[in-house]
Design a protein around this motif. Structure first.
Motif, PDB file in Angstrom:
ATOM      1  N   GLU A  56       0.845  -1.197   0.000  1.00 46.31           N
ATOM      2  CA  GLU A  56       0.000   0.000   0.000  1.00 46.31           C
ATOM      3  C   GLU A  56       0.878   1.244   0.000  1.00 46.31           C
ATOM      4  OE1 GLU A  56      -3.129  -0.107   2.940  1.00 46.31           O
ATOM      5  OE2 GLU A  56      -3.389  -2.279   2.683  1.00 46.31           O
ATOM      6  N   ASN A  57       0.430   2.265  -0.703  1.00 48.18           N
ATOM      7  CA  ASN A  57       1.224   3.484  -0.867  1.00 48.18           C
ATOM      8  C   ASN A  57       1.074   4.379   0.365  1.00 48.18           C
ATOM      9  OD1 ASN A  57       2.671   5.654  -1.734  1.00 48.18           O
ATOM     10  ND2 ASN A  57       1.301   6.209  -3.418  1.00 48.18           N
ATOM     11  N   ASP A  58       2.012   4.236   1.284  1.00 49.46           N
ATOM     12  CA  ASP A  58       2.002   5.017   2.526  1.00 49.46           C
ATOM     13  C   ASP A  58       3.372   5.686   2.674  1.00 49.46           C
ATOM     14  OD1 ASP A  58       1.977   6.051   5.060  1.00 49.46           O
ATOM     15  OD2 ASP A  58       1.614   4.141   6.087  1.00 49.46           O
ATOM     16  N   PRO A  59       3.462   7.002   2.427  1.00 52.68           N
ATOM     17  CA  PRO A  59       4.760   7.691   2.488  1.00 52.68           C
ATOM     18  C   PRO A  59       5.462   7.539   3.838  1.00 52.68           C
ATOM     19  CG  PRO A  59       3.101   9.093   1.478  1.00 52.68           C
ATOM     20  CD  PRO A  59       2.374   7.897   2.010  1.00 52.68           C
ATOM     21  N   SER A  60       4.702   7.299   4.913  1.00 48.98           N
ATOM     22  CA  SER A  60       5.324   7.143   6.231  1.00 48.98           C
ATOM     23  C   SER A  60       5.995   5.779   6.398  1.00 48.98           C
ATOM     24  CB  SER A  60       4.280   7.336   7.337  1.00 48.98           C
ATOM     25  OG  SER A  60       3.343   6.259   7.323  1.00 48.98           O
ATOM     26  N   ASN A  61       5.835   4.924   5.381  1.00 47.04           N
ATOM     27  CA  ASN A  61       6.402   3.571   5.431  1.00 47.04           C
ATOM     28  C   ASN A  61       7.629   3.456   4.514  1.00 47.04           C
ATOM     29  OD1 ASN A  61       6.712   0.823   6.028  1.00 47.04           O
ATOM     30  ND2 ASN A  61       5.120   0.168   4.593  1.00 47.04           N
ATOM     31  N   GLY A  62       8.418   4.533   4.472  1.00 45.41           N
ATOM     32  CA  GLY A  62       9.682   4.482   3.710  1.00 45.41           C
ATOM     33  C   GLY A  62       9.512   4.545   2.206  1.00 45.41           C
ATOM     34  N   ILE A  63       8.407   5.094   1.715  1.00 45.99           N
ATOM     35  CA  ILE A  63       8.180   5.203   0.268  1.00 45.99           C
ATOM     36  C   ILE A  63       8.345   6.660  -0.150  1.00 45.99           C
ATOM     37  CG2 ILE A  63       6.541   4.883  -1.621  1.00 45.99           C
ATOM     38  CD1 ILE A  63       5.187   2.702   0.083  1.00 45.99           C
ATOM     39  N   THR A  64       9.265   6.916  -1.063  1.00 45.73           N
ATOM     40  CA  THR A  64       9.457   8.270  -1.616  1.00 45.73           C
ATOM     41  C   THR A  64       9.481   8.193  -3.132  1.00 45.73           C
ATOM     42  OG1 THR A  64      11.861   8.009  -1.464  1.00 45.73           O
ATOM     43  CG2 THR A  64      10.760   9.128   0.385  1.00 45.73           C
ATOM     44  N   MET A  65       9.288   9.341  -3.769  1.00 43.29           N
ATOM     45  CA  MET A  65       9.262   9.393  -5.240  1.00 43.29           C
ATOM     46  C   MET A  65      10.033  10.598  -5.745  1.00 43.29           C
ATOM     47  SD  MET A  65       5.296   8.578  -6.161  1.00 43.29           S
ATOM     48  CE  MET A  65       4.361   7.447  -5.141  1.00 43.29           C
ATOM     49  N   ASN A  66      10.597  10.449  -6.930  1.00 42.58           N
ATOM     50  CA  ASN A  66      11.133  11.600  -7.648  1.00 42.58           C
ATOM     51  C   ASN A  66       9.985  12.401  -8.254  1.00 42.58           C
ATOM     52  OD1 ASN A  66      13.782  11.149  -7.081  1.00 42.58           O
ATOM     53  ND2 ASN A  66      14.392  10.566  -9.152  1.00 42.58           N
ATOM     54  N   GLU A  67      10.320  13.563  -8.803  1.00 44.20           N
ATOM     55  CA  GLU A  67       9.313  14.360  -9.514  1.00 44.20           C
ATOM     56  C   GLU A  67       8.869  13.627 -10.772  1.00 44.20           C
ATOM     57  OE1 GLU A  67       7.917  17.430  -8.569  1.00 44.20           O
ATOM     58  OE2 GLU A  67       8.844  16.730  -6.711  1.00 44.20           O
ATOM     59  N   GLU A  68       7.776  14.100 -11.377  1.00 42.34           N
ATOM     60  CA  GLU A  68       7.274  13.507 -12.615  1.00 42.34           C
ATOM     61  C   GLU A  68       8.352  13.569 -13.715  1.00 42.34           C
ATOM     62  OE1 GLU A  68       4.546  11.952 -13.222  1.00 42.34           O
ATOM     63  OE2 GLU A  68       3.173  12.489 -11.604  1.00 42.34           O
ATOM     64  N   GLU A  69       8.453  12.475 -14.470  1.00 39.78           N
ATOM     65  CA  GLU A  69       9.362  12.443 -15.612  1.00 39.78           C
ATOM     66  C   GLU A  69       8.807  13.329 -16.738  1.00 39.78           C
ATOM     67  OE1 GLU A  69      12.202  10.924 -15.672  1.00 39.78           O
ATOM     68  OE2 GLU A  69      12.083   9.424 -14.058  1.00 39.78           O
ATOM     69  N   HIS A  70       9.703  13.992 -17.471  1.00 36.82           N
ATOM     70  CA  HIS A  70       9.295  14.780 -18.638  1.00 36.82           C
ATOM     71  C   HIS A  70       9.569  13.932 -19.876  1.00 36.82           C
ATOM     72  CE1 HIS A  70       8.489  18.259 -16.171  1.00 36.82           C
ATOM     73  NE2 HIS A  70       9.655  18.075 -15.572  1.00 36.82           N
ATOM     74  N   LYS A  71       8.510  13.540 -20.556  1.00 38.30           N
ATOM     75  CA  LYS A  71       8.597  12.511 -21.588  1.00 38.30           C
ATOM     76  C   LYS A  71       8.253  13.054 -22.972  1.00 38.30           C
ATOM     77  CE  LYS A  71       5.385  10.071 -19.527  1.00 38.30           C
ATOM     78  NZ  LYS A  71       4.996  10.973 -18.443  1.00 38.30           N
ATOM     79  N   LEU A  72       8.699  12.328 -23.991  1.00 37.41           N
ATOM     80  CA  LEU A  72       8.391  12.673 -25.385  1.00 37.41           C
ATOM     81  C   LEU A  72       6.887  12.687 -25.626  1.00 37.41           C
ATOM     82  CD1 LEU A  72       9.310  12.974 -28.431  1.00 37.41           C
ATOM     83  CD2 LEU A  72       9.175  10.482 -28.549  1.00 37.41           C
ATOM     84  N   GLY A  73       6.209  11.664 -25.127  1.00 35.99           N
ATOM     85  CA  GLY A  73       4.756  11.552 -25.307  1.00 35.99           C
ATOM     86  C   GLY A  73       4.102  11.148 -23.997  1.00 35.99           C
ATOM     87  N   ILE A  74       2.879  10.646 -24.102  1.00 37.10           N
ATOM     88  CA  ILE A  74       2.044  10.280 -22.943  1.00 37.10           C
ATOM     89  C   ILE A  74       2.309  11.232 -21.765  1.00 37.10           C
ATOM     90  CG2 ILE A  74       1.589   7.897 -23.608  1.00 37.10           C
ATOM     91  CD1 ILE A  74       3.798   6.971 -21.669  1.00 37.10           C
ATOM     92  N   ARG A  75       2.168  12.516 -22.039  1.00 36.02           N
ATOM     93  CA  ARG A  75       2.659  13.553 -21.122  1.00 36.02           C
ATOM     94  C   ARG A  75       1.873  13.640 -19.813  1.00 36.02           C
ATOM     95  NH1 ARG A  75       4.342  18.539 -25.184  1.00 36.02           N
ATOM     96  NH2 ARG A  75       6.337  17.632 -25.824  1.00 36.02           N
ATOM     97  N   ALA A  76       0.589  13.318 -19.830  1.00 39.22           N
ATOM     98  CA  ALA A  76      -0.195  13.395 -18.595  1.00 39.22           C
ATOM     99  C   ALA A  76      -0.355  12.029 -17.942  1.00 39.22           C
ATOM    100  CB  ALA A  76      -1.562  14.020 -18.860  1.00 39.22           C
ATOM    101  N   SER A  77       0.428  11.044 -18.412  1.00 41.03           N
ATOM    102  CA  SER A  77       0.513   9.772 -17.697  1.00 41.03           C
ATOM    103  C   SER A  77       1.552   9.962 -16.602  1.00 41.03           C
ATOM    104  CB  SER A  77       0.954   8.659 -18.655  1.00 41.03           C
ATOM    105  OG  SER A  77       1.410   7.543 -17.938  1.00 41.03           O
ATOM    106  N   SER A  78       1.132   9.833 -15.350  1.00 40.97           N
ATOM    107  CA  SER A  78       2.054  10.031 -14.230  1.00 40.97           C
ATOM    108  C   SER A  78       3.133   8.963 -14.264  1.00 40.97           C
ATOM    109  CB  SER A  78       1.282   9.957 -12.906  1.00 40.97           C
ATOM    110  OG  SER A  78       2.174  10.021 -11.820  1.00 40.97           O
TER     111      SER A  78
END
Length: 596
Positions: free
Chosen positions: A208-230
């Motif tokens: 389960e996605n719980d940031p308090s459980n050691g889960i972190t993320m980088n910023e959104e990737e900037h891609k050639l296409g599928i731009r609003a796909s997170s």
């Protein structure tokens, strides 16, 4: 069970047109589903393309929730877990039509319904399914799939993410980094693959996605296409996951990953189809409206050439995708009738047709890219502008050749899996290959065949293309044996022959079935598309066959095989390709859309 076509058998077994499923065979219920999905796309997605192109990730999530409200996220989920429990063809149908407007939404949808939800549906314990699947099916929660790592892409089993069991045996601590994670920015749970100790194979976990459980993320990737796909990198640092959240057994993660990819491949092919239809329709619209030299550019032969080729490849993609989808559905139902559970039946049904899934993934992803490229060319300078839909279609299409296994990997897989099936006795390649060898040594017949029936020459020609593949593959196996895997250029050339055979045969069979139902005069454009596609396929087989033969055969053997290739790729009555294109384009221009 022996009467039911097995995966890969299309190469050695003649298929009757009555035995293939086509888009013209959709039931009333399927047509209603298709139309409701199209209405959703036209209302919620197509008018808001600019928001997707502006990287409005929150809007992607909002539209995904609306898709959940409509039931579109639950089509493949069994009713016991809050889903609609519909068949495999239905799931491909929804993937097809919901993906037409933008690759951003298509990717979010596919990542959630496929690799985000399906592994739990197919491999989860009853408790895991009851806990998670209803939330995923409704769109209350969204899923993401964490397999790829910086050092583990195509070699998925080489991941370094670790899972360490706690001293009390109650949970695992997951540590590692994953990249290219679709839906990461708004998901509620991850399917994560990690290695326990020095196990040979990775293991799957539900986290389960719980940031308090050691889960972190980088910023959104900037891609050639599928731009609003997170799309983000996700990092786990001693993330605790209860032992009951292990997915399937220890070391079974690689199996989960590979089977998820098989399903993903045919659904990716389906997800490229409506994109092709819409690109073709937009190109026809523009060509009819754009006036140059006092006439619409749709009257110019160079433009008509492009429109005909775009339509023919879309038609072929539909033909082959729905043929395979129905074969998989038939196999699933057969397994269920024999007493298998739904998830066991679906796993085995898709696995049976893994060769076809790889073929479709390669063929349709490349066709949609070519289609979008020609769409830009028809628009000219306007095609290069963000003000028109073509440039985003081209950018979105580009990823399709990379994910769900690159097309290079899938080419090698298709031939490799076929040879393995032959070794196991599931597909008899040895007998037919031996007959081809005997035929090469014999004197060819000079009788004039009777081609009075529709497609009689085309079907005979497809049979000869199959012989060409058996000749090339048989010669390569004899030459290199177990070392064949090391000869990737030869394998990919053989795969191109295999791909064209399946795509061309599917298109011919669909059209023959349609002509018997509607009358030849009423489907002359479809007949033209089928003949045009086959003509192009023969060219590919000729080129790739020659390349293959020269790479491993020498002297008299090479001369004999090249002579055989000429015999197996020879038309008796060469079709008028320009005339076929004219027939297709005349209909497109008159209807002002892809209308087949």
């Amino acid at each position: 069970m022996s009467d039911i076509t097995r995966g890969g058998q299309f190469l050695v077994k003649e298929t009757k047109c009555e035995d293939v499923f086509t888009p013209e065979d959709f039931s009333e219920e399927q047509i209603m589903m298709r139309d409701s999905v199209k209405e959703f796309v036209d209302k919620e997605i197509w008018p808001n393309k600019n928001r997707f192109e502006a990287k409005d990730y929150a809007f992607t999530e909002e539209v995904m929730k609306k898709a959940g409200d409509m039931g579109f996220l639950s089509v493949a989920v069994p009713e016991a877990y809050g889903g609609m429990g519909m068949g495999f063809v239905d799931t491909c149908l929804v993937c097809d039509y919901i993906s037409g407007a933008t690759g951003s939404f298509s990717t979010a949808f596919g990542a959630h319904t496929g690799i985000g939800t399906m592994p739990i549906t197919l491999y989860g314990t009853e408790e895991q399914k009851q806990k998670y699947v209803p939330k995923l099916a409704s769109g209350e929660w969204f899923g993401a799939y964490c397999l790829t790592e910086p050092g583990a892409g195509s070699d998925a089993n080489s991941g370094k993410t670790k899972a360490v069991l706690s001293p009390d045996g109650k949970y695992y601590s997951i540590t590692g980094g994953k990249m290219w994670i679709s839906n990461a920015g708004f998901c509620s749970l991850f399917i994560v693959f990690a290695r326990i100790e020095d196990d040979k194979n990775i293991t799957g976990f539900i986290i389960e996605n719980d940031p308090s459980n050691g889960i972190t993320m980088n910023e959104e990737e900037h891609k050639l296409g599928i731009r609003a796909s997170s799309t983000r990198q996700v990092f786990f640092a001693d993330t605790k996951v209860p032992v009951e959240n292990m997915l399937a057994g220890r070391g079974e993660g690689f199996k989960i990953a590979m089977n998820a990819l098989n399903v993903g491949r045919i659904k990716l092919a389906a997800a490229c189809l409506d994109a092709q239809r819409r690109v073709t329709s937009n190109a026809v619209n523009y060509a009819n409206e754009r006036i140059q030299f006092n006439v619409p550019i749709s009257s110019f032969g160079a433009i008509r050439y492009k429109l005909a080729e775009m339509a023919a490849s879309a038609y072929a993609g539909e033909s082959a995708t729905y043929r395979a989808a129905k074969d998989i559905e038939t196999r699933i139902k057969l397994r269920e009738a024999e007493g298998a559970s739904h998830h066991e039946a679906e796993l085995k049904g898709v696995e049976e047709f893994a060769i076809e899934c790889s073929i479709l993934k390669v063929a349709v992803s490349e066709d949609v890219q070519n289609c979008a490229d020609e769409g830009i060319q028809i628009y000219g300078g306007m095609g290069f502008s963000e003000d028109t839909p073509m440039e985003s279609a081209w950018r979105d299409a580009r990823i399709a050749r990379i994910y769900e296994g690159t097309n290079e990997i899938n080419r090698m897989l298709s031939v490799g899996m076929l040879i393995k099936k032959a070794m196991k006795g599931h597909v008899d390649l040895l007998g037919p290959a031996s007959k081809v060898q005997e035929e090469l040594m014999g004197i060819p017949s000079f009788d004039t065949p009777d081609y009075s029936e529709l497609f009689s020459e085309e079907k005979e020609l497809i049979g000869k293309l199959k012989k060409a593949f058996l000749m090339v593959a048989g010669g390569a196996v004899q030459k290199y044996g177990p070392d064949l895997d090391a000869h990737q250029q030869l394998l990919t050339a053989a795969a191109d022959i295999l791909i064209e055979i399946y795509m061309a045969e599917s298109t011919i069979l669909r059209t023959e079935k349609l002509a018997k139902k509607e009358g030849e005069a009423n489907v002359k454009e479809q007949i033209a598309m089928a003949k045009l596609y086959l003509y192009k396929a023969v060219d590919v087989v000729t080129q790739k066959g020659k390349e293959s033969i020269i790479s491993f055969a020498e002297g008299d053997e090479q001369r004999m095989m090249l002579m055989g290739l000429r015999r197996f790729t020879k038309y008796t009555n060469m079709p008028n390709i320009v005339g076929l294109r004219e027939t297709i384009t005349t209909k497109l221009v008159a209807e002002n859309s892809y209308c087949f």
